[in-house]
Enzyme design. Structure first.
Site, mmCIF file in Angstrom:
data_model
loop_
_atom_site.group_PDB
_atom_site.id
_atom_site.type_symbol
_atom_site.label_atom_id
_atom_site.label_comp_id
_atom_site.label_asym_id
_atom_site.label_seq_id
_atom_site.Cartn_x
_atom_site.Cartn_y
_atom_site.Cartn_z
ATOM 1 N N GLU A 165 -21.139 24.042 35.165
ATOM 2 C CA GLU A 165 -20.496 23.935 33.863
ATOM 3 C C GLU A 165 -20.818 25.155 33.012
ATOM 4 O OE1 GLU A 165 -22.668 21.177 30.843
ATOM 5 O OE2 GLU A 165 -22.528 20.035 32.697
ATOM 6 N N CYS B 190 -22.786 17.711 35.614
ATOM 7 C CA CYS B 190 -23.921 18.026 36.487
ATOM 8 C C CYS B 190 -23.740 17.631 37.952
ATOM 9 C CB CYS B 190 -25.188 17.375 35.941
ATOM 10 S SG CYS B 190 -25.635 17.943 34.287
ATOM 11 N N THR C 65 -34.836 20.941 27.655
ATOM 12 C CA THR C 65 -34.550 20.653 29.069
ATOM 13 C C THR C 65 -33.501 21.562 29.696
ATOM 14 O OG1 THR C 65 -32.901 18.987 28.434
ATOM 15 C CG2 THR C 65 -35.157 18.219 28.815
ATOM 16 N N ARG D 212 -28.796 8.247 22.539
ATOM 17 C CA ARG D 212 -29.236 7.106 23.344
ATOM 18 C C ARG D 212 -28.133 6.573 24.256
ATOM 19 N NH1 ARG D 212 -32.866 3.441 19.138
ATOM 20 N NH2 ARG D 212 -34.441 5.035 18.697
ATOM 21 N N THR E 217 -26.436 8.134 26.191
ATOM 22 C CA THR E 217 -26.449 8.826 27.486
ATOM 23 C C THR E 217 -27.308 8.100 28.520
ATOM 24 O OG1 THR E 217 -28.335 10.224 26.863
ATOM 25 C CG2 THR E 217 -26.137 11.061 26.342
ATOM 26 N N HIS F 229 -30.345 12.733 40.123
ATOM 27 C CA HIS F 229 -30.144 13.676 39.024
ATOM 28 C C HIS F 229 -31.259 13.468 37.999
ATOM 29 C CE1 HIS F 229 -28.455 16.423 36.284
ATOM 30 N NE2 HIS F 229 -28.230 15.509 35.354
#
Length: 349
Positions: free
Chosen positions: A82, A114, A155, A203, A205, A238
């Site tokens: 991406e 991802c 991250t 949240r 996610t 992941h």
């Protein structure tokens, strides 16, 4: 369809790292609380001359070295990311040209947040398994961005790995036993054209996005293969952060011994499309013949690709032909927040 397997793999990481303390210090945040909450201690930082294309080329060359095949026999090259360096100009063409792949091949740049790298692996499996071509290559790589001060900044990292898929059993490093995907329309993470940084649902996610898709993808794969966590030696999921990864692994019944080699986020950050391919590469670096690996990727938007893989005895012959993922992790140089901002182009007038 013919049986297919991994005949070559390689990884690449930037040398630079930044510690969570340096990011937190710049924003007056509690670094220890952030590290505990995310289970991320530091992340990789691409240098000013590194992008998804350069990382992909390096990983692909290492995959070719381990495969020991003529690059002109590769019939497809897919790069999932991406953060492709160009909005209009394929990264896959750059990678193929740099690796000596013949003009007689098909190529495409892939996007699915991802999981674009694992989507490419599935495409390669189909093309090789249907005997349309002898070999195909899939790369998952990213140089991810997070807005200054946002939670993603702790991250969002850089790195990638490449896989060459073939159908000659004597060349298998590892065999694909099966694959399964689970996909919905779930808007947990997005970035529109011309926007510098992505937005996310905080949240939201978690449970309705990451966990719903990873757990259902995993359960679908296990149901298809009639297996449980106990049937596998290793697993990788992941890893947007270490906390989600460990929680998903434990909910599915996996132990730390099974998931530890796939978990790179605490020392690397989230490499987005590169996360699962890199975790799998580290597992292969440590695996032995007949080890069974369980793989589940995740891409926001949202979907998961799952794989059931068995390692062959050829693994012992190829691991040391190239630098391992663990050695790439250990080779590092720390930068401070100012250098990080400069390298990532975050200083805007």
């Amino acid at each position: 369809m013919k049986e297919v397997g991994i005949v070559g793999y390689g990884s690449d990481l930037p040398k630079y790292r930044i510690k969570a303390e340096d990011i937190a210090g710049a924003w007056g945040k509690d670094a220890q609380a952030i590290k505990r909450g995310l289970v991320v201690n530091e992340k990789s930082v691409p240098g000013p001359d590194e992008d998804t294309a350069t990382i992909s080329v390096q990983a692909a060359r290492r995959a070719l070295s381990r495969a020991g095949i003529n690059p002109k026999d590769i019939g497809a090259v897919y790069v999932g990311s991406e953060s492709h360096p160009y909005a209009v100009k394929p990264t896959s063409g750059i990678v193929a040209e740099a690796c000596g792949v013949s003009p007689d091949f098909t190529a495409a740049d892939l996007e699915f947040a991802c999981k674009a790298g694992t989507a490419g692996m599935q495409m390669c499996m189909g093309l090789v398994g249907s005997e349309m071509m002898e070999y195909a290559m899939a790369v998952g790589a990213d140089t991810a961005q997070g807005a200054p001060g946002d939670a993603l900044e702790y991250t969002a990292a850089a790195g990638g790995a490449a896989y060459i898929i073939g159908a000659k059993k004597e060349e298998f490093i590892a065999k694909f036993n099966g694959t399964y995907s689970y996909t919905t329309d779930t808007p947990d993470f997005w970035r529109r054209e011309h926007e510098h940084y992505p937005k996310h649902g905080g949240r939201f996610t978690g449970e309705p996005a990451y966990f719903k898709h990873v757990l259902n993808g995993a359960k679908g794969m296990m149901a298809k293969m009639d297996t449980t966590a106990k049937d596998y030696d290793y697993c990788v999921f992941h890893q947007p952060n270490g906390k989600f990864y460990i929680s998903a692994a434990k909910q599915l019944g996996f132990t730390e011994e099974q998931y530890k080699y796939g978990l790179l986020t605490p020392y690397l950050g989230n490499t987005y499309s590169g996360a699962v391919p890199l975790g799998l590469s580290n597992i292969l670096d440590h695996a032995k013949a007949d080890d069974r690996i369980f793989v589940v990727s995740y891409g926001s938007g949202a979907g998961s690709d799952a794989f059931d893989i068995t390692v062959s005895d050829r693994i012992s012959e190829v691991v040391d032909k190239e630098i391992t993922t663990e050695k790439l992790l250990e080779s590092k140089k720390y930068v401070d927040y100012a250098v990080y901002l400069k390298y990532r182009g975050k200083i805007r007038m």
